[in-house]
Design a protein around this motif. Structure first.
Motif, mmCIF file in Angstrom:
data_model
loop_
_atom_site.group_PDB
_atom_site.id
_atom_site.type_symbol
_atom_site.label_atom_id
_atom_site.label_comp_id
_atom_site.label_asym_id
_atom_site.label_seq_id
_atom_site.Cartn_x
_atom_site.Cartn_y
_atom_site.Cartn_z
ATOM 1 N N SER A 1 -7.359 -5.548 -5.582
ATOM 2 C CA SER A 1 -6.513 -4.568 -4.903
ATOM 3 C C SER A 1 -5.046 -4.981 -4.879
ATOM 4 O O SER A 1 -4.159 -4.184 -5.194
ATOM 5 C CB SER A 1 -7.013 -4.362 -3.474
ATOM 6 N N SER B 1 -8.363 1.592 0.480
ATOM 7 C CA SER B 1 -7.595 0.518 1.115
ATOM 8 C C SER B 1 -8.142 0.181 2.494
ATOM 9 O O SER B 1 -8.301 -0.995 2.841
ATOM 10 C CB SER B 1 -6.115 0.918 1.218
ATOM 11 N N ASP C 1 0.830 -1.207 0.000
ATOM 12 C CA ASP C 1 0.000 0.000 0.000
ATOM 13 C C ASP C 1 0.868 1.262 0.000
ATOM 14 O O ASP C 1 0.563 2.239 -0.697
ATOM 15 C CB ASP C 1 -0.926 -0.001 1.223
#
Length: 408
Positions: free
Chosen positions: A77, A44, A19
């Motif tokens: 993701s 996120s 991330d």
């Protein structure tokens, strides 16, 4: 062994790392757009909160739509972010080496680490968009993108009357995952359009329990084949992947699954065989219960073939393709054709005929999809009709196989 909590901590740190690197790419491209940076972190955090919610409410006996949605979001993701991580980490290594060189040479006017280059971040985001769009297509369209795969197989000892005999193989229905009746009806119609002599289903009717098939009985009992429909059990059909209040409840579930097979018009073969007759000739169709390397091994090939003529033409249905390498290809009786499924091609891979055929599942199963021949025996591994866990298919489409047998 690494303790569970430590493994979870390592996993969370890894998620934080990817991330953080992904955020660097967005920050470099959009240095003044605060809403882009805030939106990145909100997205996120929302995924992580949803992950916690799903695992807190998780029931192995009923995976449900939330679990499928979670898998979709995690794959959507994480996979693109891994590409960003690889590119930007490579850039960081280069920046670090450049910084050392500049410090040694005394030419460090930019500071020890040069600024990130906008072009690298652009490249990372563009490349990460490719799997993102592919996964999105797989979830929205690919899981019902049925395709018909045709094979013609020649045999020296095929009975004359069976020259041109056709088989439609389907596998891994996984009825507990379906969420679109119209698309499913289209797939069933496509199976019927093949007009094969027999339909053979090679296991995994459900994910966990027989009740998953109840809403779809009226859809699948429309399957038609003039010379019969036959089936076997897969590893998911036994109910081994959920907790039951008692062994009696588990047994009752399996009994209900047997009843559903009859309601669908399938003759379930459990370590047994049946003769398919045409004219004055016949071939032997053998069906064994699940036998897999690393999975339950209920299959009993010697029992299923005990009363067969050793010189007869034989077709075997065995759910797990590892059975072929472990027992079938070296079995005392010659089995001409084995039909399996189980792998789903991992529902993810790249297939370009004549150029490339790859899926991560190939690391576990050398024979994972399509047609193989070894020691004069054929194995066909169907890519599966349904889907499991990840509610999508990327590059490995749901398959309806049509095999035509010819006399050489």
């Amino acid at each position: 062994m690494i303790p569970v909590l430590l493994r979870i901590l390592i996993f969370l740190l890894f998620l934080g790392l990817i991330d953080w690197y992904s955020y660097q790419a967005f920050k470099t491209l959009f240095p003044t757009q605060t809403w882009v940076k805030v939106g990145f972190w909100l997205f996120s955090i929302a995924i992580y909160l949803f992950t916690i919610f799903v695992f807190m409410t998780f029931d192995r006996g009923s995976i449900g739509l939330n679990f499928g949605r979670l898998i979709s979001l995690l794959v959507l993701s994480i996979l693109p972010k891994l590409i960003i991580l690889a590119i930007l980490f490579g850039e960081d290594v280069l920046r670090f080496v450049t910084g050392i060189f500049q410090s040694v040479s005394g030419n460090d006017r930019e500071g020890f680490l040069p600024e990130r280059r906008k072009f690298i971040s652009q490249t990372a985001l563009v490349l990460s968009a490719i799997p993102f769009l592919g996964i999105l297509h797989g979830v929205l369209i690919g899981k019902y993108r049925y395709r018909v795969v045709n094979h013609t197989l020649e045999f020296d000892d095929l009975p004359e009357e069976f020259d041109g005999f056709t088989i439609t193989q389907i596998s891994d229905i996984h009825s507990g995952s379906f969420d679109n009746k119209k698309k499913l009806e289209y797939g069933v119609d496509l199976i019927n359009q093949q007009g094969s002599d027999v339909i053979l289903f090679t296991g995994d009717l459900v994910n966990n329990h027989a009740g998953e098939m109840e809403p779809w009985i009226d859809t699948f009992n429309k399957l038609k084949a003039p010379m019969g429909k036959f089936s076997i059990l897969g590893n998911h059909d036994y109910g081994d992947y959920m907790s039951w209040p008692s062994q009696e409840a588990k047994r009752a579930n399996l009994d209900r699954l047997y009843e559903i097979q009859k309601e669908l018009g399938f003759r379930l073969l459990r370590n047994e065989s049946v003769q398919i007759e045409k004219g004055n000739s016949s071939i032997d169709l053998i069906g064994v219960e699940n036998w897999g390397k690393g999975f339950a091994q209920h299959g009993d090939l010697p029992k299923a073939t005990a009363n067969l003529n050793e010189r007869s033409f034989k077709i075997l249905m065995s759910h797990d393709p590892s059975h072929f390498d472990e027992q079938v290809k070296s079995f005392s009786q010659f089995i001409h054709l084995t039909l399996s499924g189980h792998t789903h091609g991992m529902q993810f891979g790249i297939e370009i005929p004549g150029l490339i055929k790859w899926s991560p599942v190939s690391f576990r199963y050398p024979k994972w999809a399509g047609l193989y021949k070894e020691l004069g025996r054929y194995l066909h591994v169907n890519r599966g009709f349904g889907f499991l866990a990840f509610p999508g298919r990327v590059g490995i489409w749901p398959e309806i196989t049509v095999l035509e047998l010819r006399k050489k």
